[in-house]
Design a protein around this motif. Structure first.
Motif, PDB file in Angstrom:
ATOM      1  N   GLY A 123       0.828  -1.197   0.000  1.00 37.03           N
ATOM      2  CA  GLY A 123       0.000   0.000   0.000  1.00 37.03           C
ATOM      3  C   GLY A 123       0.865   1.251   0.000  1.00 37.03           C
ATOM      4  O   GLY A 123       2.071   1.198   0.272  1.00 37.03           O
ATOM      5  N   GLY A 124       0.248   2.396  -0.303  1.00 37.05           N
ATOM      6  CA  GLY A 124       0.999   3.615  -0.505  1.00 37.05           C
ATOM      7  C   GLY A 124       1.795   4.091   0.686  1.00 37.05           C
ATOM      8  O   GLY A 124       2.980   4.410   0.578  1.00 37.05           O
ATOM      9  N   ILE A 161       5.926   4.137   0.805  1.00 36.16           N
ATOM     10  CA  ILE A 161       6.710   5.370   0.952  1.00 36.16           C
ATOM     11  C   ILE A 161       7.607   5.298   2.180  1.00 36.16           C
ATOM     12  O   ILE A 161       8.785   5.681   2.135  1.00 36.16           O
ATOM     13  N   ARG A 162       7.073   4.801   3.294  1.00 35.43           N
ATOM     14  CA  ARG A 162       7.875   4.709   4.511  1.00 35.43           C
ATOM     15  C   ARG A 162       9.084   3.802   4.314  1.00 35.43           C
ATOM     16  O   ARG A 162      10.198   4.119   4.748  1.00 35.43           O
ATOM     17  N   GLY A 195      16.370   6.809   1.919  1.00 37.06           N
ATOM     18  CA  GLY A 195      16.591   8.114   2.522  1.00 37.06           C
ATOM     19  C   GLY A 195      17.655   8.128   3.599  1.00 37.06           C
ATOM     20  O   GLY A 195      18.485   9.049   3.656  1.00 37.06           O
ATOM     21  N   ILE A 196      17.658   7.117   4.469  1.00 37.65           N
ATOM     22  CA  ILE A 196      18.633   7.109   5.571  1.00 37.65           C
ATOM     23  C   ILE A 196      20.065   6.980   5.058  1.00 37.65           C
ATOM     24  O   ILE A 196      20.949   7.765   5.453  1.00 37.65           O
ATOM     25  N   PRO A 197      20.394   6.009   4.161  1.00 38.21           N
ATOM     26  CA  PRO A 197      21.764   5.977   3.627  1.00 38.21           C
ATOM     27  C   PRO A 197      22.150   7.271   2.915  1.00 38.21           C
ATOM     28  O   PRO A 197      23.290   7.720   3.016  1.00 38.21           O
ATOM     29  N   VAL A 214      20.010  -2.645  11.410  1.00 38.02           N
ATOM     30  CA  VAL A 214      20.610  -2.128  10.183  1.00 38.02           C
ATOM     31  C   VAL A 214      20.068  -2.854   8.942  1.00 38.02           C
ATOM     32  O   VAL A 214      19.930  -2.247   7.873  1.00 38.02           O
ATOM     33  N   LYS A 215      19.708  -4.124   9.093  1.00 42.86           N
ATOM     34  CA  LYS A 215      19.197  -4.867   7.935  1.00 42.86           C
ATOM     35  C   LYS A 215      17.913  -4.267   7.380  1.00 42.86           C
ATOM     36  O   LYS A 215      17.572  -4.488   6.218  1.00 42.86           O
ATOM     37  N   LYS A 216      17.188  -3.515   8.193  1.00 45.77           N
ATOM     38  CA  LYS A 216      15.978  -2.862   7.687  1.00 45.77           C
ATOM     39  C   LYS A 216      16.321  -1.753   6.698  1.00 45.77           C
ATOM     40  O   LYS A 216      15.480  -1.364   5.882  1.00 45.77           O
TER      41      LYS A 216
END
Length: 347
Positions: free
Chosen positions: A86-87, A91-92, A99-101, A343-345
């Motif tokens: 789902g949207g 996005i999350r 986004g985090i890296p 971190v694997k996430k």
């Protein structure tokens, strides 16, 4: 036991393995930039003899397809990921994984250089933007429910490449290769217009391929012909010198490169589907580390290049040693980082 992904769908090992190959190719591409004419690089050898005038052929052929193929493979998984999560969750997850890296590596680069700089993370940032645009489109329009084109014909690949090529040709009249711009001013979204049409189109065709099953349905004739044409274009690029052939290719390189991109990419997709679907423990391990290896390899490479600057190996020896050593170090370093809880996430 059948190898399955976290979603329960069969794991496409050949795409994982192809991404590993592309990651290794990116590492070797960057390893050569200090020893050739491949654009600006943060390290330059102190010994001027460590220079390979021929390596521009390697750079030119790589640049014609490897990042475009990265975008295609990434786009391939986008529709099923959006359908499954789902949207909001889609996005999350993209903000988390891309986004985090981007923020961490970009922040390190900015602190180290004293300027706004994201280096090789431009790919991650562009992929994040593409995914967010896809999510926006899906909120407005329903997903494709039926595909009129069930199998990609060779003429379809040719037409796709020519549209890309003609567009790239005209873009390069005002923005040549290796000219990077920041089109949104203070927003750090660096892009190279000469190649960006390719990236957008390859991501889009990857999305369509994922929705319509074009890679799985690609016939042997189309796949083999695409691979043969891709190799032919690559050989033509490698044999360029200073003569008429080189002048012809250079004049029409936006079109030539696009043909090389499309045929090499779909040829490799077919080849790996047929012959590269390995699923052993070692290859699964490599696939799990490939994204992190892309993220981390530049820092490790610059450190090693400075460390061995005074060691004579010859230009090619230094290039090959750096490429091979950083390939191993990047994958192992990523594996160690991924042992950290949570971190694997992200990686």
């Amino acid at each position: 036991m059948e190898n399955k992904s976290a979603s329960g769908a069969p794991r496409l090992n050949y795409l994982d393995n192809l991404k590993v190959l592309l990651t290794v190719l990116v590492i070797f591409h960057h390893a050569g930039q200090a020893y050739g004419t491949g654009g600006g690089w943060a390290y330059q050898p102190s010994n001027s003899a460590e220079f390979m005038p021929w390596i521009w052929h390697f750079f030119s052929t790589n640049a014609s397809f490897f990042m475009g193929l990265y975008f295609l493979i990434s786009g391939y998984f986008v529709p099923r990921s959006y359908d499954r999560h789902g949207g909001k969750v889609f996005i999350r997850k993209k903000l988390l994984r891309l986004g985090i890296p981007l923020l961490v590596i970009g922040g390190i680069m900015c602190a180290a250089t004293g300027t706004v700089e994201i280096g090789h993370m431009w790919f991650v940032e562009s992929l994040l933007v593409f995914c967010l645009v896809y999510a926006l489109i899906r909120r407005i329009f329903p997903p494709i429910s039926g595909c009129r084109v069930q199998r990609l014909p060779l003429w379809g690949l040719l037409a796709f490449a020519l549209v890309m090529g003609v567009g790239s040709y005209f873009i390069r009249q005002v923005s040549p290769q290796d000219h990077w711009i920041w089109p949104f001013g203070i927003i750090p979204l660096p892009l190279e217009p000469a190649h960006y049409l390719q990236y957008v189109m390859m991501f889009a065709v990857g999305v369509l391929a994922g929705r319509c099953g074009w890679i799985e349905k690609m016939g042997r004739g189309v796949g083999a012909a695409s691979l043969a044409l891709g190799v032919l274009f690559a050989v033509g690029n490698y044999v360029r010198g200073d003569g008429a052939w080189s002048g012809f290719v250079w004049r029409w390189f936006g079109i030539y490169e696009s043909l090389m991109c499309v045929f090499i990419s779909f040829g490799l997709l077919w080849l790996f589907r047929e012959c590269g679907n390995w699923g052993g423990r070692f290859w699964k391990w490599c696939a799990a580390q490939s994204y992190g290896a892309y993220v981390f390899h530049m820092f490790l490479m610059l450190a090693l290049q400075h460390a061995v600057d005074g060691v004579w190996m010859g230009a090619f020896g230094k290039f090959f040693f750096i490429g091979a050593a950083i390939t191993v170090l990047s994958f192992v370093f990523t594996w160690l980082v991924r042992l950290i809880p949570g971190v694997k996430k992200v990686l």
